[in-house]
Design a protein around this motif. Structure first.
Motif, PDB file in Angstrom:
ATOM      1  N   GLY A  77       0.793  -1.219   0.000  1.00 39.45           N
ATOM      2  CA  GLY A  77       0.000   0.000   0.000  1.00 39.45           C
ATOM      3  C   GLY A  77       0.828   1.273   0.000  1.00 39.45           C
ATOM      4  O   GLY A  77       0.453   2.269   0.597  1.00 39.45           O
TER       5      GLY A  77
ATOM      6  N   LEU B 289      -7.320  -4.048   2.555  1.00 45.97           N
ATOM      7  CA  LEU B 289      -6.942  -2.918   3.394  1.00 45.97           C
ATOM      8  C   LEU B 289      -8.205  -2.347   4.019  1.00 45.97           C
ATOM      9  O   LEU B 289      -9.170  -2.040   3.316  1.00 45.97           O
ATOM     10  CB  LEU B 289      -6.224  -1.836   2.574  1.00 45.97           C
ATOM     11  CG  LEU B 289      -4.869  -2.243   2.025  1.00 45.97           C
ATOM     12  CD1 LEU B 289      -4.279  -1.103   1.211  1.00 45.97           C
ATOM     13  CD2 LEU B 289      -3.922  -2.630   3.133  1.00 45.97           C
TER      14      LEU B 289
ATOM     15  N   ASP C  25      -6.087  11.168   5.933  1.00 44.49           N
ATOM     16  CA  ASP C  25      -6.185  10.030   5.020  1.00 44.49           C
ATOM     17  C   ASP C  25      -4.921   9.171   5.077  1.00 44.49           C
ATOM     18  O   ASP C  25      -4.992   7.942   5.064  1.00 44.49           O
ATOM     19  CB  ASP C  25      -6.429  10.499   3.581  1.00 44.49           C
ATOM     20  CG  ASP C  25      -7.802  11.127   3.380  1.00 44.49           C
ATOM     21  OD1 ASP C  25      -8.676  10.979   4.260  1.00 44.49           O
ATOM     22  OD2 ASP C  25      -7.984  11.792   2.333  1.00 44.49           O
ATOM     23  N   LEU C  26      -3.764   9.836   5.130  1.00 47.28           N
ATOM     24  CA  LEU C  26      -2.494   9.116   5.175  1.00 47.28           C
ATOM     25  C   LEU C  26      -2.349   8.329   6.477  1.00 47.28           C
ATOM     26  O   LEU C  26      -1.917   7.170   6.464  1.00 47.28           O
ATOM     27  CB  LEU C  26      -1.341  10.109   5.007  1.00 47.28           C
ATOM     28  CG  LEU C  26       0.005   9.578   4.585  1.00 47.28           C
ATOM     29  CD1 LEU C  26      -0.092   8.767   3.295  1.00 47.28           C
ATOM     30  CD2 LEU C  26       0.980  10.729   4.400  1.00 47.28           C
TER      31      LEU C  26
ATOM     32  N   GLY D 194      -4.095   1.463   8.957  1.00 48.61           N
ATOM     33  CA  GLY D 194      -4.915   0.330   8.539  1.00 48.61           C
ATOM     34  C   GLY D 194      -4.087  -0.732   7.853  1.00 48.61           C
ATOM     35  O   GLY D 194      -4.256  -1.937   8.088  1.00 48.61           O
ATOM     36  N   ASN D 195      -3.180  -0.284   7.005  1.00 46.10           N
ATOM     37  CA  ASN D 195      -2.259  -1.186   6.313  1.00 46.10           C
ATOM     38  C   ASN D 195      -1.386  -1.917   7.334  1.00 46.10           C
ATOM     39  O   ASN D 195      -1.192  -3.132   7.240  1.00 46.10           O
ATOM     40  CB  ASN D 195      -1.410  -0.365   5.342  1.00 46.10           C
ATOM     41  CG  ASN D 195      -0.691  -1.190   4.318  1.00 46.10           C
ATOM     42  OD1 ASN D 195      -0.906  -2.374   4.164  1.00 46.10           O
ATOM     43  ND2 ASN D 195       0.197  -0.530   3.592  1.00 46.10           N
TER      44      ASN D 195
ATOM     45  N   THR E 176     -10.922   0.154   5.685  1.00 47.42           N
ATOM     46  CA  THR E 176     -11.249   1.571   5.521  1.00 47.42           C
ATOM     47  C   THR E 176     -11.645   2.176   6.848  1.00 47.42           C
ATOM     48  O   THR E 176     -11.743   3.391   6.963  1.00 47.42           O
ATOM     49  CB  THR E 176     -12.391   1.747   4.510  1.00 47.42           C
ATOM     50  OG1 THR E 176     -13.521   0.990   4.965  1.00 47.42           O
ATOM     51  CG2 THR E 176     -11.972   1.274   3.128  1.00 47.42           C
TER      52      THR E 176
ATOM     53  N   HIS F 251      -4.718   5.381   6.204  1.00 43.69           N
ATOM     54  CA  HIS F 251      -4.218   4.394   5.241  1.00 43.69           C
ATOM     55  C   HIS F 251      -3.043   3.610   5.816  1.00 43.69           C
ATOM     56  O   HIS F 251      -3.034   2.378   5.790  1.00 43.69           O
ATOM     57  CB  HIS F 251      -3.807   5.080   3.939  1.00 43.69           C
ATOM     58  CG  HIS F 251      -3.192   4.158   2.950  1.00 43.69           C
ATOM     59  ND1 HIS F 251      -3.933   3.270   2.200  1.00 43.69           N
ATOM     60  CD2 HIS F 251      -1.900   3.954   2.599  1.00 43.69           C
ATOM     61  CE1 HIS F 251      -3.127   2.563   1.433  1.00 43.69           C
ATOM     62  NE2 HIS F 251      -1.883   2.958   1.656  1.00 43.69           N
ATOM     63  N   PHE F 252      -2.038   4.323   6.335  1.00 40.14           N
ATOM     64  CA  PHE F 252      -0.862   3.636   6.861  1.00 40.14           C
ATOM     65  C   PHE F 252      -1.228   2.754   8.051  1.00 40.14           C
ATOM     66  O   PHE F 252      -0.818   1.593   8.118  1.00 40.14           O
ATOM     67  CB  PHE F 252       0.252   4.609   7.248  1.00 40.14           C
ATOM     68  CG  PHE F 252       1.451   3.889   7.812  1.00 40.14           C
ATOM     69  CD1 PHE F 252       2.378   3.310   6.960  1.00 40.14           C
ATOM     70  CD2 PHE F 252       1.630   3.741   9.177  1.00 40.14           C
ATOM     71  CE1 PHE F 252       3.466   2.603   7.466  1.00 40.14           C
ATOM     72  CE2 PHE F 252       2.711   3.039   9.688  1.00 40.14           C
ATOM     73  CZ  PHE F 252       3.629   2.468   8.829  1.00 40.14           C
TER      74      PHE F 252
END
Length: 154
Positions: free
Chosen positions: A81, A146, A112-113, A119-120, A148, A116-117
């Motif tokens: 990701g 991944l 958002d970053l 969650g990844n 959300t 994202h990170f």
């Protein structure tokens, strides 16, 4: 300047985390998403932010297969990701890490970053736990889901 900006962006995430989130004197803020311990690091006044999350302790031997798998997952950062696996030699850890420029970043882009990170990292931590416990090989999964949504705790 950049640390102040990131600290301001961390404040709204504090409510979700259930505790205050802020960079410490070294420019580091740590939080937990699901089971993944994640940190952000803003070095001095440079316009860059680093994300990292420990995945597992570095094994003492038989690391060739592990390193081969990590490098394969790093290829074009598709499986990760946009992040990459690395070895933290100071702490003998396999970590997931990512860097991003703060130049032109917005608060929503930052949120958002982080989502994202983290969650990844939570997904990969689960995969590493499967690897360590001898569960079915996660490399055979066709796609890495991944998340959300998730819970961030300070």
């Amino acid at each position: 300047m950049y640390r102040n900006m990131v600290n301001a962006w961390l404040q709204p995430l504090s409510a979700e985390a259930g505790s205050p989130l802020a960079l410490d004197e070294d420019g580091v803020c740590s939080f937990v998403r699901d089971a993944a311990e994640c940190s952000v690091f803003v070095p001095g006044d440079r316009p860059v932010i680093y994300f990292y999350a420990p995945m597992m302790s570095l094994p003492e031997d038989d690391v060739a297969e592990l390193f081969s798998s990590l490098l394969a997952h790093n290829f074009l950062c598709e499986d990760t990701g946009g992040a990459a696996f690395a070895i933290d030699r100071d702490n003998d850890l396999v970590v997931l890490n990512m860097a991003a420029s703060l130049e032109g970043m917005t608060e929503q882009g930052f949120r958002d970053l982080v989502a994202h990170f983290s969650g990844n990292a939570a997904v990969w931590l689960e995969r590493f736990e499967m690897y360590l416990t001898g569960a079915p090989d996660p490399d055979e999964a066709e796609e890495i889901p991944l998340p959300t949504e998730g819970v961030i705790r300070g």
